[in-house]
Design a protein around this motif. Structure first.
Motif, short mmCIF file in Angstrom:
data_model
loop_
_atom_site.label_atom_id
_atom_site.label_comp_id
_atom_site.label_asym_id
_atom_site.label_seq_id
_atom_site.Cartn_x
_atom_site.Cartn_y
_atom_site.Cartn_z
N ARG A 110 1.95 -7.45 -1.79
CA ARG A 110 2.91 -6.36 -1.96
C ARG A 110 2.21 -5.01 -1.99
O ARG A 110 2.68 -4.04 -1.40
CB ARG A 110 3.69 -6.57 -3.25
CG ARG A 110 4.63 -7.77 -3.22
CD ARG A 110 5.43 -7.85 -4.51
NE ARG A 110 6.36 -8.97 -4.48
CZ ARG A 110 7.18 -9.29 -5.48
NH1 ARG A 110 7.18 -8.55 -6.59
NH2 ARG A 110 8.00 -10.32 -5.37
N LEU A 113 1.25 -4.04 1.57
CA LEU A 113 2.38 -3.54 2.35
C LEU A 113 2.79 -2.14 1.90
O LEU A 113 3.14 -1.29 2.74
CB LEU A 113 3.56 -4.51 2.22
CG LEU A 113 3.35 -5.90 2.85
CD1 LEU A 113 4.54 -6.80 2.56
CD2 LEU A 113 3.13 -5.77 4.36
N ALA A 114 2.74 -1.90 0.59
CA ALA A 114 3.05 -0.55 0.11
C ALA A 114 2.02 0.46 0.63
O ALA A 114 2.37 1.59 1.00
CB ALA A 114 3.07 -0.55 -1.42
N ALA A 117 2.81 1.32 4.17
CA ALA A 117 3.93 2.26 4.24
C ALA A 117 3.47 3.69 3.96
O ALA A 117 3.89 4.64 4.64
CB ALA A 117 5.01 1.84 3.24
N CYS A 118 2.57 3.85 3.00
CA CYS A 118 2.04 5.20 2.72
C CYS A 118 1.25 5.74 3.91
O CYS A 118 1.31 6.95 4.22
CB CYS A 118 1.15 5.15 1.48
SG CYS A 118 2.03 4.79 -0.06
N LEU A 120 1.77 5.04 7.07
CA LEU A 120 2.74 5.42 8.10
C LEU A 120 3.41 6.76 7.76
O LEU A 120 3.67 7.58 8.66
CB LEU A 120 3.80 4.33 8.26
CG LEU A 120 3.27 2.99 8.81
CD1 LEU A 120 4.38 1.95 8.85
CD2 LEU A 120 2.66 3.18 10.20
N VAL A 121 3.66 6.98 6.47
CA VAL A 121 4.24 8.27 6.06
C VAL A 121 3.26 9.40 6.37
O VAL A 121 3.66 10.45 6.91
CB VAL A 121 4.59 8.24 4.55
CG1 VAL A 121 4.93 9.65 4.06
CG2 VAL A 121 5.75 7.30 4.30
#
Length: 386
Positions: A110, A113-114, A117-118, A120-121
């Motif tokens: 998890r 994956l977080a 995501a950061c 990609l931001v």
């Protein structure tokens, strides 16, 4: 980490932070001007660079939070300068934090994956900050991708190193435990043999004392001698009983029944013949005048020769073994040399050498074992007899 359990940045974190801060100041004030491509308001960029440096100090402890904070710093600088210039220090700091986020956790977790995501931001923000063409989009994607991939590879390398270290530690602990067990087993075997030797000799002394006492029973003038012999006989029987209580438990329940004290240096000829039947030639030589030895010492010397011959046969792959027994006025020396390439007990770390050292040290002697120059292995045991 500090000794007290707190946290502080590493030297690498400090070095990266200083690099970003110094480069940001040089970029902000070195390109100051009002021409296209220059910076008309350098202060917001300089403050942003200093803030990015502070964020890098905490990258190992809060990697995802620092990456999102860097995005916020970029937005603030953009608003303060009306997007007139995109600073290089922001891009470099982004790559550093992307690498750190990737190395912080497994992607399939998890947290991993977080972290993705950061990343990609942060990448999406890079594309909205500038007016980029397709080439710029691809170039930034390549750099961000390389930074992220390098972080994953670093984490996997660290995990592998930790696994190897833990495995090496476990193997070292197991090796020490096996050595302790071998040492305890060898001591128990020596104790069993000493028990049989001492019990045998004390029993003979007691029987002989009893026989002498019986011979004197009809002589009324030998009452004093009979009393002394009775005391010696009683002491001998008590000594045998103590030996049985203390060492009798060390006997192997499945023993062969052979008498351990029957083994001695006089049986080396038979032992050499047995080894020769397995392949290597054995040259047995006795220097000096052989003489009777205490049973325990005689047995220990024989066991050392036996163990050295066994090691040369099993581990050294020798074709010729030389056994030399030297009697001198002060000591007895047993030397076993082979010509094999196998290194005997592996430089003196095997369990057989542990037992040999125990036997030799029990009699106050010393043992040396090691490879010979070029080829071969030698075991040399010295027993004081003076």
């Amino acid at each position: 980490m500090t000794r007290g359990g707190g946290w502080r940045p590493s030297r690498l974190d400090v070095l990266l932070a200083l690099a970003v801060v110094v480069a940001g100041q040089v970029e902000s004030f070195g390109r100051q001007g009002f021409e296209p491509g220059q910076i008309s308001r350098p202060v917001p960029l300089a403050v942003g660079a200093a803030t990015a440096g502070v964020l890098l100090l905490f990258r190992q402890r809060f990697p995802m939070s620092m990456l999102l904070a860097l995005v916020a710093v970029g937005i603030g600088v953009r608003e303060a300068t009306e997007a007139e210039y995109y600073a290089a220090w922001h891009f470099y700091s982004t790559l550093i934090l992307v690498h750190t986020v990737a190395s912080a956790a497994e992607l399939r977790s998890r947290r991993g994956l977080a972290g993705l995501a950061c990343v990609l931001v942060a990448y999406a923000y890079l594309q909205t900050f500038q007016h980029n063409d397709l080439a710029e989009v691809l170039i930034s994607a390549i750099f961000v991708g390389v930074a992220y991939t390098s972080g994953i590879l670093l984490r996997r390398q660290i995990d592998q190193t930790l696994r190897v270290t833990r495995q090496a530690t476990r193997l070292e602990v197991e090796r020490e435990e096996r050595a302790r067990q071998a040492l305890a087993g060898e001591r128990a075997r020596i104790a069993r043999e000493l028990h049989d030797i001492v019990s045998h000799n004390v029993s003979l002394m007691t029987l002989h004392t009893g026989g002498v006492r019986m011979m004197l029973r009809d002589d009324p003038d030998r009452e004093r001698e009979r009393a002394l012999l009775t005391g010696v006989e009683r002491a001998g029987r008590e000594a045998i009983e103590e030996l049985r209580l203390m060492l009798g438990m060390l006997r192997s329940p499945g023993g062969t029944g052979a008498e351990p004290h029957a083994a001695g240096l006089d049986r080396l000829d038979a032992l050499a013949a047995q080894v020769e039947e397995a392949g290597p030639a054995v040259d047995l030589r006795v220097d000096g005048e052989p003489r009777p030895l205490p049973p325990g010492l005689d047995l220990s010397a024989y066991r050392v020769a036996q163990e050295a011959l066994t090691n040369a046969l099993k581990h050294a792959r020798a074709t010729r073994i030389a056994v030399t027994v030297t009697y001198s006025a002060a000591d007895l020396t047993v030397e076993v040399t082979d010509d094999g390439p196998g290194g005997g007990e592996g430089g003196g770390s095997g369990h057989g050498l542990i037992g040999m050292r125990e036997r030799v040290s029990m009699h106050g002697g010393d043992l040396s074992a090691g490879p010979l120059p070029g080829r071969g292995y030698r075991v040399r045991a010295r027993f004081p007899t003076g």
